[in-house]
Design a protein around this motif. Structure first.
Motif, PDB file in Angstrom:
ATOM      1  N   SER A   1       0.727  -1.246  -0.112  1.00  0.00           N
ATOM      2  CA  SER A   1      -0.240   0.416   0.350  1.00  0.00           C
ATOM      3  C   SER A   1       0.920   1.403   0.419  1.00  0.00           C
ATOM      4  O   SER A   1       0.640   2.187  -1.009  1.00  0.00           O
ATOM      5  CB  SER A   1      -0.622   0.050   1.347  1.00  0.00           C
TER       6      SER A   1
ATOM      7  N   ASP B   1       3.731   1.740  -1.805  1.00  0.00           N
ATOM      8  CA  ASP B   1       4.082   1.779  -2.563  1.00  0.00           C
ATOM      9  C   ASP B   1       3.040   2.335  -3.782  1.00  0.00           C
ATOM     10  O   ASP B   1       3.374   3.315  -4.114  1.00  0.00           O
ATOM     11  CB  ASP B   1       4.879   0.525  -3.892  1.00  0.00           C
ATOM     12  N   VAL B   2       1.667   2.151  -3.380  1.00  0.00           N
ATOM     13  CA  VAL B   2       0.673   2.756  -4.115  1.00  0.00           C
ATOM     14  C   VAL B   2       0.778   4.149  -4.027  1.00  0.00           C
ATOM     15  O   VAL B   2       0.232   4.346  -4.494  1.00  0.00           O
ATOM     16  CB  VAL B   2      -0.459   1.557  -4.043  1.00  0.00           C
ATOM     17  N   ARG B   3       0.530   4.883  -2.591  1.00  0.00           N
ATOM     18  CA  ARG B   3       0.770   5.747  -2.161  1.00  0.00           C
ATOM     19  C   ARG B   3       1.662   6.494  -3.021  1.00  0.00           C
ATOM     20  O   ARG B   3       1.707   8.005  -2.961  1.00  0.00           O
ATOM     21  CB  ARG B   3       0.716   5.892  -0.438  1.00  0.00           C
TER      22      ARG B   3
ATOM     23  N   VAL C   1       1.005   7.267  -6.833  1.00  0.00           N
ATOM     24  CA  VAL C   1      -0.370   7.881  -6.630  1.00  0.00           C
ATOM     25  C   VAL C   1       0.312   9.204  -6.280  1.00  0.00           C
ATOM     26  O   VAL C   1      -0.214  10.711  -7.048  1.00  0.00           O
ATOM     27  CB  VAL C   1      -1.482   7.653  -5.743  1.00  0.00           C
TER      28      VAL C   1
ATOM     29  N   ARG D   1       5.032  -3.344  -8.237  1.00  0.00           N
ATOM     30  CA  ARG D   1       4.122  -2.499  -7.773  1.00  0.00           C
ATOM     31  C   ARG D   1       3.604  -0.698  -8.335  1.00  0.00           C
ATOM     32  O   ARG D   1       3.053  -0.389  -8.625  1.00  0.00           O
ATOM     33  CB  ARG D   1       3.329  -2.436  -6.804  1.00  0.00           C
ATOM     34  N   ARG D   2       5.113   0.140  -7.691  1.00  0.00           N
ATOM     35  CA  ARG D   2       5.009   1.105  -7.589  1.00  0.00           C
ATOM     36  C   ARG D   2       5.327   1.855  -9.203  1.00  0.00           C
ATOM     37  O   ARG D   2       4.342   2.843  -9.506  1.00  0.00           O
ATOM     38  CB  ARG D   2       6.545   1.894  -6.871  1.00  0.00           C
TER      39      ARG D   2
ATOM     40  N   ALA E   1       1.721   0.962 -10.884  1.00  0.00           N
ATOM     41  CA  ALA E   1       0.840   2.080 -10.265  1.00  0.00           C
ATOM     42  C   ALA E   1       1.037   3.025 -10.409  1.00  0.00           C
ATOM     43  O   ALA E   1      -0.456   4.238 -10.639  1.00  0.00           O
ATOM     44  CB  ALA E   1       1.092   1.756  -8.280  1.00  0.00           C
TER      45      ALA E   1
ATOM     46  N   THR F   1      -2.434   4.805 -12.926  1.00  0.00           N
ATOM     47  CA  THR F   1      -2.720   6.471 -12.591  1.00  0.00           C
ATOM     48  C   THR F   1      -3.276   7.588 -13.879  1.00  0.00           C
ATOM     49  O   THR F   1      -3.787   7.910 -13.715  1.00  0.00           O
ATOM     50  CB  THR F   1      -1.782   6.605 -11.814  1.00  0.00           C
TER      51      THR F   1
END
Length: 259
Positions: A34, A36-38, A41, A156-157, A160, A164
Motif C-alpha cells: 500500500s 508503494d501505491v500511495r 499516486v 507495484r510502484r 501504479a 494512475t
C-alpha cells in the motif's frame, strides 16, 4: 559462578515459531504494498493535473465531431496516446486510408523507442505486467521514471504510476465527451491544451536533468526541420535531434575516458 544448565521449557500449544514468522512477513508485506501505491499516486498527482485538462479537451473535440460521444473513451482506452489520439481523430473523421493512419502512429510514437532505453522495465516482472507496462509507457510515465532513483522502484510502484495516468486519462476524456455538448461552439483555445501539456513535461524534465544544451538542441532541430520541410518536419527534426544526442554522448564519453 556456576552456569545454569537446567533445561528451558519449550513452547507448547498450536502456535509455533514458523507460523509466527510467516504471519509477521505477511503483515509487513501489506503495508509495503500500500505504501508503494500511495507513493505512486502522490508522485503522479502534479502530472495528472496537467493531463486532466487535455483529456477533457479531447473529449470535447470528439463530442463536437461527427462521431458519437462514446468513441472518446474507446480512443482513450485502446490508443492511450494523447497527441496521437488528436491526430487519429481527424484522420478517422476524414476517412483517411488505414496505411496513412499506421504511418502517422509510427512517426508520432517512435519516440517511445528511446523512452524504453531509460524506463525501468527490468523491474517489471511477469509477461502480463510487462505487456501492460509497455502499452502504458507514455510521456508522463517516462518523465516520472527518468530519475536515477526510479531504477530501484518496485514493480507495484511502476505499474501504479502508469495505471494512475491511464485511469485519469480515460475518466477525463469521458467527462469531456459527456459535457462537450454543453460547451458553445464559439469557445476557442482548447486545441492549445496539448501544447501546454508538453511544455509542462519539458519543464519537469529540465528540473530532473538540469541540462540546458538538450532543450536548446531540441528547439533548434524543430525550427530547422520546420524551415526546411514545413508541416513534414517531424521525421527530420527527430533524426537531427537523435544525431546530436549521439554526438554529445560520444564527446562526453571520450572526455570521461581521458579524465
Amino acid at each position: 559462578m556456576t552456569e545454569n544448565t537446567a533445561p528451558r521449557a519449550l513452547p507448547t500449544g498450536p502456535t509455533t515459531a514458523l507460523p509466527t514468522a510467516v504471519s509477521a512477513d505477511g503483515a509487513s508485506a501489506a503495508p509495503a504494498a500500500s505504501g508503494d501505491v500511495r507513493m505512486a499516486v502522490r508522485g503522479s498527482l502534479p502530472a495528472v493535473l496537467a493531463v486532466l485538462p487535455m483529456g477533457i479537451a479531447f473529449g470535447v473535440v470528439v463530442a463536437q465531431s461527427t462521431l458519437p460521444w462514446w468513441w472518446a473513451p474507446v480512443f482513450a482506452t485502446v490508443i492511450f496516446a494523447g497527441s496521437l489520439e488528436f491526430l487519429v481523430l481527424g484522420m478517422v473523421v476524414s476517412l483517411a486510408p488505414l496505411a496513412s493512419v499506421a504511418v502517422t502512429a509510427f512517426l508520432v510514437n517512435f519516440r517511445h523507442v528511446f523512452y524504453a532505453l531509460s524506463f525501468p522495465l527490468h523491474r517489471v516482472h511477469g509477461r502480463g505486467a510487462r505487456t501492460y507496462s509497455t502499452f502504458t509507457l507514455t510521456d508522463e510515465a517516462w518523465a516520472l521514471t527518468a530519475s536515477p532513483e526510479a531504477q530501484s522502484w518496485s514493480r507495484r510502484r511502476i505499474l501504479a504510476v502508469q495505471a494512475t495516468f491511464q485511469v485519469s486519462w480515460v475518466v477525463s476524456v469521458t467527462a469531456g465527451a459527456l459535457g462537450g455538448t454543453l460547451i458553445p461552439d464559439g469557445v476557442v483555445g482548447l486545441e492549445f491544451a496539448l501544447t501546454a501539456f508538453f511544455l509542462v513535461l519539458g519543464m519537469e524534465a529540465y528540473r530532473v536533468r538540469r541540462s540546458i544544451p538538450v532543450p536548446i538542441m531540441a528547439l533548434g532541430c524543430a525550427l530547422a526541420g520546420y524551415l526546411v520541410f514545413g508541416e513534414g518536419m517531424l521525421v527530420a527534426a527527430m533524426a537531427m535531434f537523435v544525431a546530436l544526442l549521439l554526438v554529445r554522448y560520444a564527446i562526453e564519453r571520450r572526455k570521461t575516458r581521458h579524465a
